[in-house]
Design a protein around this motif. Sequence first.
Motif, PDB file in Angstrom:
ATOM      1  N   LEU A 147       0.780  -1.096   0.029  1.00 51.67           N
ATOM      2  CA  LEU A 147      -0.047   0.004   0.058  1.00 51.67           C
ATOM      3  C   LEU A 147       0.784   1.407   0.205  1.00 51.67           C
ATOM      4  N   GLU A 148       0.424   2.383  -0.597  1.00 54.49           N
ATOM      5  CA  GLU A 148       0.990   3.482  -0.597  1.00 54.49           C
ATOM      6  C   GLU A 148       0.051   4.419  -0.292  1.00 54.49           C
ATOM      7  N   VAL A 149       0.114   5.346   0.873  1.00 56.50           N
ATOM      8  CA  VAL A 149      -0.687   6.587   1.198  1.00 56.50           C
ATOM      9  C   VAL A 149       0.032   7.939   1.178  1.00 56.50           C
ATOM     10  N   TYR A 150      -0.132   8.872   0.251  1.00 55.60           N
ATOM     11  CA  TYR A 150       0.653  10.060   0.260  1.00 55.60           C
ATOM     12  C   TYR A 150       2.194   9.749   0.327  1.00 55.60           C
ATOM     13  N   GLY A 151       2.588   8.840  -0.254  1.00 54.53           N
ATOM     14  CA  GLY A 151       4.045   8.540  -0.536  1.00 54.53           C
ATOM     15  C   GLY A 151       4.728   7.743   0.324  1.00 54.53           C
ATOM     16  N   VAL A 152       3.881   7.380   1.725  1.00 54.34           N
ATOM     17  CA  VAL A 152       4.321   6.541   2.693  1.00 54.34           C
ATOM     18  C   VAL A 152       4.020   4.976   2.211  1.00 54.34           C
ATOM     19  N   ARG A 153       4.988   3.960   2.060  1.00 55.93           N
ATOM     20  CA  ARG A 153       4.690   2.822   1.834  1.00 55.93           C
ATOM     21  C   ARG A 153       4.315   1.793   3.166  1.00 55.93           C
ATOM     22  N   LEU A 154       3.184   1.138   3.188  1.00 56.98           N
ATOM     23  CA  LEU A 154       2.756   0.425   4.118  1.00 56.98           C
ATOM     24  C   LEU A 154       2.717  -0.924   4.181  1.00 56.98           C
ATOM     25  N   GLY A 155       2.852  -1.798   5.237  1.00 52.51           N
ATOM     26  CA  GLY A 155       2.896  -3.188   4.943  1.00 52.51           C
ATOM     27  C   GLY A 155       3.645  -3.789   6.369  1.00 52.51           C
ATOM     28  N   ALA A 156       4.523  -4.675   6.109  1.00 57.55           N
ATOM     29  CA  ALA A 156       4.850  -5.327   7.207  1.00 57.55           C
ATOM     30  C   ALA A 156       6.347  -5.988   6.671  1.00 57.55           C
ATOM     31  N   VAL A 157       7.180  -6.308   7.577  1.00 58.27           N
ATOM     32  CA  VAL A 157       8.539  -7.116   7.387  1.00 58.27           C
ATOM     33  C   VAL A 157       8.155  -8.429   7.688  1.00 58.27           C
ATOM     34  N   VAL A 158       8.427  -9.397   7.146  1.00 55.87           N
ATOM     35  CA  VAL A 158       8.148 -10.680   7.669  1.00 55.87           C
ATOM     36  C   VAL A 158       9.757 -11.671   7.444  1.00 55.87           C
ATOM     37  N   GLY A 159       9.884 -12.328   8.800  1.00 51.75           N
ATOM     38  CA  GLY A 159      11.270 -12.991   8.722  1.00 51.75           C
ATOM     39  C   GLY A 159      11.493 -13.570   9.923  1.00 51.75           C
ATOM     40  N   GLY A 160      12.969 -13.482  10.469  1.00 49.05           N
ATOM     41  CA  GLY A 160      13.471 -14.073  11.682  1.00 49.05           C
ATOM     42  C   GLY A 160      14.421 -13.189  12.233  1.00 49.05           C
ATOM     43  N   PHE A 161      14.426 -13.606  13.632  1.00 46.41           N
ATOM     44  CA  PHE A 161      15.409 -12.702  14.526  1.00 46.41           C
ATOM     45  C   PHE A 161      15.899 -13.665  15.253  1.00 46.41           C
ATOM     46  N   ASP A 162      17.127 -13.226  16.007  1.00 47.61           N
ATOM     47  CA  ASP A 162      17.637 -14.076  17.247  1.00 47.61           C
ATOM     48  C   ASP A 162      18.289 -13.169  18.139  1.00 47.61           C
ATOM     49  N   GLY A 163      18.718 -13.622  19.245  1.00 45.66           N
ATOM     50  CA  GLY A 163      19.546 -12.998  20.107  1.00 45.66           C
ATOM     51  C   GLY A 163      18.738 -12.675  21.362  1.00 45.66           C
ATOM     52  N   TYR A 164      17.573 -12.567  21.510  1.00 48.54           N
ATOM     53  CA  TYR A 164      16.678 -12.303  22.429  1.00 48.54           C
ATOM     54  C   TYR A 164      16.807 -13.150  23.740  1.00 48.54           C
ATOM     55  N   PRO A 165      17.339 -13.037  24.808  1.00 51.76           N
ATOM     56  CA  PRO A 165      17.531 -14.227  25.754  1.00 51.76           C
ATOM     57  C   PRO A 165      16.163 -14.828  26.508  1.00 51.76           C
TER      58      PRO A 165
END
Length: 143
Positions: free
Chosen positions: A76-94
């Motif tokens: 989606l784009e609203v007034y030049g701002v792209r909207l959505g999500a990042v889908v992925g993986g993370f590590d390092g949180y104890p």
Amino acid sequence: MDFTLPTFDQPFALGKTWINVGFYSAHFDRDKGLEDKNPGLGFEYPLNDVYRVTLGTFHNSDRRQSHYLGLYVLPLEVYGVRLGAVVGGFDGYPNYRNGNWFPAVIPTAAIEGKNWGLNLAYVPTIRNRLYGALSFQLKYRFE
């Protein structure tokens, strides 16, 4: 709205790559002694107007080293701002999977100019595992 899959018919162009030096996280739980400044190094490469591959590393809010790998989906784009999500993986949180990799979907907005951009992300709180925040990621590209 364009929900087309990415095409790979264009050659790789290093100048399209966004580079960032981490995040600033405004945590919702201000009394937990979390680290708001999350320095690191990350990259984001657009496959087309909707999809971008991202990867990087940063010093997280629990004062541990984290890594990420994902795909921005910004349909989606609203007034030049792209909207959505990042889908992925993370590590390092104890407190989450003992610091091992975990999947995540993080709502995101991207504001971009020719050389400078800003990703804004909503990181949800996951009780006793992950502290929520609004995350700000300044990025630059040499194109």
